[in-house]
Design a protein around this motif. Sequence first.
Motif, PDB file in Angstrom:
ATOM      1  N   PHE A  24       0.798  -1.224   0.000  1.00  0.00           N
ATOM      2  CA  PHE A  24       0.000   0.000   0.000  1.00  0.00           C
ATOM      3  C   PHE A  24       0.835   1.280   0.000  1.00  0.00           C
ATOM      4  O   PHE A  24       0.285   2.373  -0.125  1.00  0.00           O
ATOM      5  N   LEU A  25       2.143   1.169   0.126  1.00  0.00           N
ATOM      6  CA  LEU A  25       2.985   2.364   0.231  1.00  0.00           C
ATOM      7  C   LEU A  25       2.799   3.321  -0.943  1.00  0.00           C
ATOM      8  O   LEU A  25       2.760   4.535  -0.762  1.00  0.00           O
ATOM      9  N   SER A  26       2.691   2.799  -2.132  1.00  0.00           N
ATOM     10  CA  SER A  26       2.554   3.660  -3.308  1.00  0.00           C
ATOM     11  C   SER A  26       1.104   4.047  -3.587  1.00  0.00           C
ATOM     12  O   SER A  26       0.842   4.836  -4.484  1.00  0.00           O
ATOM     13  N   LYS A  27       0.166   3.534  -2.798  1.00  0.00           N
ATOM     14  CA  LYS A  27      -1.255   3.772  -3.060  1.00  0.00           C
ATOM     15  C   LYS A  27      -1.883   4.830  -2.166  1.00  0.00           C
ATOM     16  O   LYS A  27      -3.026   5.205  -2.389  1.00  0.00           O
ATOM     17  N   VAL A  28      -1.168   5.256  -1.129  1.00  0.00           N
ATOM     18  CA  VAL A  28      -1.737   6.255  -0.212  1.00  0.00           C
ATOM     19  C   VAL A  28      -0.770   7.414  -0.036  1.00  0.00           C
ATOM     20  O   VAL A  28       0.445   7.255  -0.140  1.00  0.00           O
ATOM     21  N   ASP A  29      -1.332   8.562   0.232  1.00  0.00           N
ATOM     22  CA  ASP A  29      -0.504   9.743   0.460  1.00  0.00           C
ATOM     23  C   ASP A  29      -0.276  10.011   1.944  1.00  0.00           C
ATOM     24  O   ASP A  29       0.537  10.845   2.306  1.00  0.00           O
ATOM     25  N   ASP A  30      -0.973   9.307   2.804  1.00  0.00           N
ATOM     26  CA  ASP A  30      -0.867   9.536   4.239  1.00  0.00           C
ATOM     27  C   ASP A  30      -0.528   8.224   4.945  1.00  0.00           C
ATOM     28  O   ASP A  30      -1.381   7.335   5.071  1.00  0.00           O
ATOM     29  N   PRO A  31       0.717   8.064   5.424  1.00  0.00           N
ATOM     30  CA  PRO A  31       1.096   6.815   6.085  1.00  0.00           C
ATOM     31  C   PRO A  31       0.315   6.531   7.368  1.00  0.00           C
ATOM     32  O   PRO A  31       0.344   5.411   7.871  1.00  0.00           O
ATOM     33  N   LYS A  32      -0.421   7.513   7.894  1.00  0.00           N
ATOM     34  CA  LYS A  32      -1.243   7.275   9.083  1.00  0.00           C
ATOM     35  C   LYS A  32      -2.371   6.290   8.797  1.00  0.00           C
ATOM     36  O   LYS A  32      -2.990   5.775   9.718  1.00  0.00           O
ATOM     37  N   LYS A  33      -2.625   6.021   7.540  1.00  0.00           N
ATOM     38  CA  LYS A  33      -3.680   5.085   7.152  1.00  0.00           C
ATOM     39  C   LYS A  33      -3.187   3.645   7.107  1.00  0.00           C
ATOM     40  O   LYS A  33      -3.962   2.737   6.871  1.00  0.00           O
ATOM     41  N   LEU A  34      -1.890   3.447   7.324  1.00  0.00           N
ATOM     42  CA  LEU A  34      -1.282   2.130   7.168  1.00  0.00           C
ATOM     43  C   LEU A  34      -0.921   1.501   8.513  1.00  0.00           C
ATOM     44  O   LEU A  34      -0.407   2.172   9.406  1.00  0.00           O
TER      45      LEU A  34
END
Length: 175
Positions: A91-101
């Motif tokens: 998911f690293l390349s799919k989200v702009d906010d790492p708080k969602k991971l």
Amino acid sequence: MKKYIALLRGINVSGQKKIKMAELKETLASAGLQNVQTYIQSGNVIFESEESSEEAANRIEGAIYKAYNFDVPTLVFEQNYLQNVIDQNPFLSKVDDPKKLYAIFLYDDLTQEGLDRLASAELGGDEYAIVDGVVYTCYHNGMGKAKMDINFIEKKLMVRATSRNWRTVNLLSQH
């Protein structure tokens, strides 16, 4: 001497299994672990030992039981393992906010029945991927509104697990 990370399950959550980190550090050092450090209140321990990860996990669980009289399932792995966990997050390349991971680490082996139960579950728009025994989760609307929390994952997969947010995973990999 190997550098390890220990993830303790379920301490200092909702007022249960309370352990002060300074006391935990002292308990584990007294049990024979070297250069013990703790990170935040949720049960992350960095230490060094000559033992195997399984022996270290047993030592930690035994020391905690002796000091606090409750069981705390503990996962132990070499610190460099976390870099693999980071590198494999789909998911690293799919989200702009790492708080969602988040990364969910499993104490038990996966079964096909559990995988099928999770695959057929309604996730409320959130996503997961399982790579090498780690459940990566992406909470598009934030963890606070997520249906697919740790209890949901444990129930569907029929395993015991512990979850860490992406910031914690990254910080533990650097200690």
